[in-house]
Design a protein around this motif. Structure first.
Motif: not given
Length: 377
Positions: A220-222, A263-268, A328-330
């Motif tokens: 999702a970030e991508g 690999q971070a899960t937080t939004r950049d 992000q994926p939600i």
């Protein structure tokens, strides 16, 4: 007859409410107090909606639900009865909740109420009241399992809410690395009970579901970085503190470092851009993630999810647990449904929360109360 609140108390209630988290710190809320009705109304500020990333306004409702929970906590702290109705005007969907406030008498434990001939909690509307209101009414009942008074007895609901009040100011979103210490099982159980008290489910992710969700977050970030509309909307809500003194949005000092291993899960929030001098550090290899879900997926469920989310966050804060979000994926419908539990396949994902031990994160700005509160006779 309840008396009208003085301006200082009213301002304090709303200031506590607006300390809640919201997507991109957009703060999509307005409050209206009517002195005659002793009622605070929570309204959606649709001018602060995010049409690219949140076209259905699900996240807007979740953020406003979190603000509503803070308002209930603050009311309990101030010794006020708060009878809350969700979506009180079906013909006006932007009217999200009404909270009738009054001075509360000394509360008795739930078992004493029952012994006196009724289980209906003080200040709680009847089923007929709820039906007429077109929403959900909440008053004072017994606190969820795990909440105890200093004497060892169960806290009432108002006592449990009031106990959360110190965490309103302490809670912040942390986009920093956490250490590898696990959140203890007893704390996890309390967080599960806190969400359940607000009508939501909260579960810590384990393999292989955890690995699936981690992959979806990165996908999702991508997707976000490849979508010009979403990238522009995210950039619109970031703030350069060298050139402005923000009252909303995500300030650059709250972006956090970049994960050295990507690999971070937080939004950049830097997105496809660059932030000179930003540190690159390793984040935890195995994040502790939890999924907040509801049984249905309508406006009222989103408001309940927001209240459950904030109750969990405040309780986690009191136990020294730092938190952040991985939504992000939600925000992508084709990914959101995959977040469901692979065994039971039930529940609608409303939030992914990262928990752990590490920096608490900085305070982010809020609009002054005179921009969000209207007082009417």
């Amino acid at each position: 007859m309840p008396r009208s609140l003085d301006d200082a108390t009213l301002t304090g209630l709303v200031a506590d409410a607006t300390a809640a988290p919201s997507m991109h710190n957009a703060q999509p809320w307005q409050f209206r107090y009517t002195r005659a009705g002793h009622t605070l109304t929570l309204l959606a500020d649709l001018d602060r909606a995010l049409p690219e990333e949140d076209p259905a306004t699900r996240a807007l409702h979740v953020g406003c639900g979190a603000a509503l929970l803070n308002l209930r906590v603050s009311a309990a702290h101030h010794g006020l009865e708060a009878v809350t109705t969700l979506l009180p005007e079906p013909s006006a969907p932007a009217v999200l909740a009404s909270v009738r406030l009054g001075v509360r008498a000394v509360a008795r434990p739930a078992h004493e109420n029952e012994a006196r001939g009724g289980s209906k909690a003080q200040g709680e509307a009847t089923a007929e009241d709820e039906a007429r209101a077109g929403g959900e009414a909440r008053g004072e009942g017994e606190a969820p399992t795990g909440s105890e008074a200093p004497t060892g007895g169960a806290l009432t609901e108002n006592e449990a809410l009031a106990a959360l009040h110190p965490a309103i100011e302490q809670r912040h979103t942390s986009r920093y690395p956490f250490d590898d210490a696990l959140v203890p099982e007893d704390v996890r159980a309390l967080l599960v009970a806190a969400a359940r008290a607000e009508g939501a489910d909260f579960s810590f992710l384990a393999s292989p579901h955890l690995e699936t969700v981690l992959g979806l977050i990165r996908d999702a970030e991508g997707y976000d970085r490849g979508d010009p509309g979403r990238e522009a909307e995210q950039h619109h809500w970031t703030r350069d503190t060298k050139t402005e003194a923000p009252v909303d949005g995500i300030p650059d000092y709250a972006f956090g470092p970049r994960d050295a291993h990507e690999q971070a899960t937080t939004r950049d929030f830097v997105g496809t851009g660059a932030l000179p001098g930003r540190a690159r550090v390793p984040f935890e290899k195995r994040p502790q993630l939890a999924l907040l879900t509801t049984s249905s997926d309508h406006s009222v469920d989103w408001l309940r999810a927001g209240q459950a989310l904030e109750r969990v966050l405040l309780l986690a804060t009191l136990h020294g647990v730092s938190t952040s979000f991985s939504t992000q994926p939600i925000e992508w419908p084709d990914l959101r449904w995959v977040l469901r539990d692979p065994v039971f396949g039930s529940g609608h994902a409303q939030m992914i929360i990262r928990l752990g031990y590490g920096p608490t994160g900085p305070r982010t700005p809020r609009r002054p109360t005179n921009q969000v509160l209207t007082i009417e006779p």
